[in-house]
Enzyme design. Structure first.
Site, PDB file in Angstrom:
ATOM      1  N   HIS A  48       3.247  42.526 -45.159  1.00  0.00           N
ATOM      2  CA  HIS A  48       4.158  42.860 -44.071  1.00  0.00           C
ATOM      3  C   HIS A  48       4.582  41.629 -43.288  1.00  0.00           C
ATOM      4  O   HIS A  48       3.943  40.575 -43.312  1.00  0.00           O
ATOM      5  CB  HIS A  48       3.527  43.906 -43.141  1.00  0.00           C
ATOM      6  CG  HIS A  48       2.301  43.429 -42.408  1.00  0.00           C
ATOM      7  ND1 HIS A  48       2.356  42.767 -41.194  1.00  0.00           N
ATOM      8  CD2 HIS A  48       0.984  43.533 -42.712  1.00  0.00           C
ATOM      9  CE1 HIS A  48       1.133  42.495 -40.781  1.00  0.00           C
ATOM     10  NE2 HIS A  48       0.278  42.938 -41.687  1.00  0.00           N
TER      11      HIS A  48
ATOM     12  N   CYS B 232      -4.852  43.187 -44.416  1.00  0.00           N
ATOM     13  CA  CYS B 232      -3.506  43.153 -44.989  1.00  0.00           C
ATOM     14  C   CYS B 232      -2.960  41.732 -44.996  1.00  0.00           C
ATOM     15  O   CYS B 232      -3.522  40.836 -44.367  1.00  0.00           O
ATOM     16  CB  CYS B 232      -2.581  44.076 -44.203  1.00  0.00           C
ATOM     17  SG  CYS B 232      -2.941  45.833 -44.439  1.00  0.00           S
TER      18      CYS B 232
END
Length: 561
Positions: free
Chosen positions: A465, A484
């Site tokens: 992301h 992440c």
């Protein structure tokens, strides 16, 4: 007897100089036993070699002492069953010419980061010298096959079992039938080519192999340097007694690599001058560090990394590359967790690289593979419970307006269709581990996921992301996420992932609407998240990074390198 290839004469002389080792082997032979590295014993009783004697000998091999030995013994027996128990290497009372190919291949295991003594090289060289001794023919035949079966397996799917030595590795290790492969290789009539095709053919593996040879040559030539002592931060134009030592260290790399930035005039001046600053910036860039010219701990560690340490790193990472599938795809993403780098690869070439941010040491990002299925523009952030309680709740307790200031909504469950709860109606000070709420952050400038996220199925709830915290990409060690992967260039990556000329322009227009939008890929894209402390860039430079999660150390402990 077939003579040894010229390049093996030195190896032979080296091994034969170890008198004690040879005496031990002679005594073992006199006792009627000869053992190879995996613990399989061949009682020396026959003086002929044919299908009958081979089968009889295999039937009498002693029981294995471990699961690995059991696997090796089963593979050996299956190979000869497939070969109708006919000898391969000792035929018509003499050594077959292809045995030279095998010996050279095993000797060259060192070039692949392996240890040729794990494949009985010394024993095979000794047995070759005793080819006139008929009782040893079967030993030479079986030892050769067993060693070659092990080496073919180790080159094609790795010497170690990935899941055992690295619990954070979740990529399926390749299946490989060594017995069937060796049978086909012999039948092909070009054993040499078949064996040479076993290691990975990817550019990253081949460049690591070249680097391994380079650093071994450095050790042979006695290329070492004085260690840079621990110092405070050294900034440009400062003076420090360690500067002359640092200048010598950079000059050493100029001799080795010829990088023009490293060509410094000789000086014992303690001032950190402009010439050295430029050289240090280039050094930092080539070692995956932030090229700010400031000499701190990470730069000093990179300067102090010895050839021996680099060899160990290369061996570990070449082993990891052997754990990967043989075919990665024509287009794929390679996310290097340890190197904080992402590479988009097409037809074997790096077409896009960028810095990334990975998980903190206590939320380390695992190694796994998947396929990117879709993108989400202007995403909501559904905040994991652990982050909500450990990271965000203390901030709300310290500042009752924190959630509101960050556009974080509070819900009673994961059904976000219901109305959000009023944060002022909740007594935050009484909450702890038993946190009964669900948090979600709205899209916008403060959203932790930025404007785009890349989704792919995995059991770890990990995705790639964007991030509003762009300043963190200037850090050397980028372990700031909760597992992440944060991206330095998300839009450029989206263009590669979608593989359409107008993709980025279209995405920007959709992002500017502020609406949450899902964009499905026309074809799912393979992605591999792996842990490499050595890697290459688009210019084929080899980089070394720190073992941030200690996974190199675990592999080295099991490999005993």
């Amino acid at each position: 007897m077939s003579s040894l290839p010229g390049e093996l004469e030195g190896i032979s002389r080296f091994f034969y100089s170890s008198i004690g080792s040879i005496v031990t082997k002679i005594r073992a032979l006199q006792m009627g036993l000869f053992a190879i590295g995996v613990g399989i014993f061949f009682p020396a009783i026959a003086d002929t070699i044919n299908a009958q004697s081979l089968r009889h000998r295999l039937d009498r091999i002693s029981l294995p002492s471990s699961n690995n030995d059991d696997f090796a013994l089963a593979t050996l027996k299956r190979f000869y069953a497939m070969h109708d128990y006919q000898p391969v290497w000792v035929q018509e009372d003499k050594l077959a010419p292809i045995h030279d190919i095998v010996i050279a291949f095993i000797a060259n295991a060192e070039q692949e980061g392996l240890d040729n003594q794990d494949y009985a090289l010394e024993e095979l060289l000794y047995l070759r010298e005793q080819i006139h001794t008929k009782p040893l023919w079967l030993e030479l035949e079986l030892q050769t096959t067993q060693a070659l079966l092990l080496l073919t397996r180790d080159l094609r799917r790795g010497r170690l079992t990935a899941a055992e030595v690295d619990p954070d590795w979740h990529i399926k290790q390749p299946d490989f039938d060594a017995a069937a492969y060796l049978q086909q290789a012999i039948a092909s009539g070009d054993l040499k080519a078949s064996l040479e095709s076993l290691p990975p053919t990817t550019k990253i593996y081949q460049l690591m192999k070249q680097a391994l040879a380079h650093y071994r040559k450095q050790i042979t030539q006695g290329n070492h340097w004085a260690s840079i002592p621990e110092t405070p931060l050294i900034r440009p134009n400062m003076s420090h007694p360690a500067i002359p030592l640092i200048r010598k260290r950079i000059a050493h790399d100029f001799v080795q690599y010829g990088y023009p930035e490293y060509d410094l005039p000789f000086s014992n001046d303690q001032k950190y001058d402009a010439h050295l600053v430029d050289a240090i910036k280039a050094f930092q860039e080539r070692n995956g560090l932030n090229a700010d010219g400031i000499i701190g701990k990470n730069t000093r560690d990179a300067l102090n990394r010895t050839p021996e340490q680099k060899i160990q790193q290369l061996r570990v990472n070449m082993e990891r590359l052997r754990w990967l599938p043989r075919e990665l795809g024509d287009r794929y993403l390679l996310v290097n967790i340890a190197g904080f780098q992402l590479a988009a690869i097409e037809q074997g070439q790096h077409v896009l690289t960028m810095r990334i941010i990975v998980g903190r040491d206590y939320r380390s990002t695992p190694s796994f593979d998947s396929r990117i299925s879709h993108l989400v523009l202007n995403p909501y952030w559904n905040i994991p419970h652990s982050i909500a309680t450990k990271d965000l709740l203390p901030k709300q307790q310290a500042n009752p307006t924190y959630f509101a200031s960050q556009s974080i909504k509070i819900y009673s469950n994961h059904d976000y269709q219901t109305d959000a709860l009023d944060p002022d109606s909740i007594d935050w000070q009484t909450l702890g581990k038993r946190f009964p709420y669900v948090l979600r952050q709205d899209p916008g400038a403060k959203n932790a996921l930025g404007t785009i996220k890349f989704m792919f199925p995995n059991p770890f709830s990990i995705y790639l992301h964007d991030t509003p915290s762009k300043q963190l990409f200037r850090k050397d060690i980028r372990t700031f996420s909760s597992g992440c992967i944060r991206l330095e260039k998300p839009l450029q990556l989206a263009g590669f992932v979608l593989n359409e000329p107008a993709a980025v322009t279209d995405l920007v227009a959709k992002i500017e609407t502020g609406k949450t939008t899902t964009v499905h890929l026309p074809k799912r894209l393979p992605i591999y998240l792996i842990y490499l402390t050595t890697w290459i860039d688009d210019q084929n430079n080899v980089y070394f990074s720190s073992d941030i999660y200690g996974r190199d150390k675990r592999v080295l402990k099991h490999a005993r390198w």
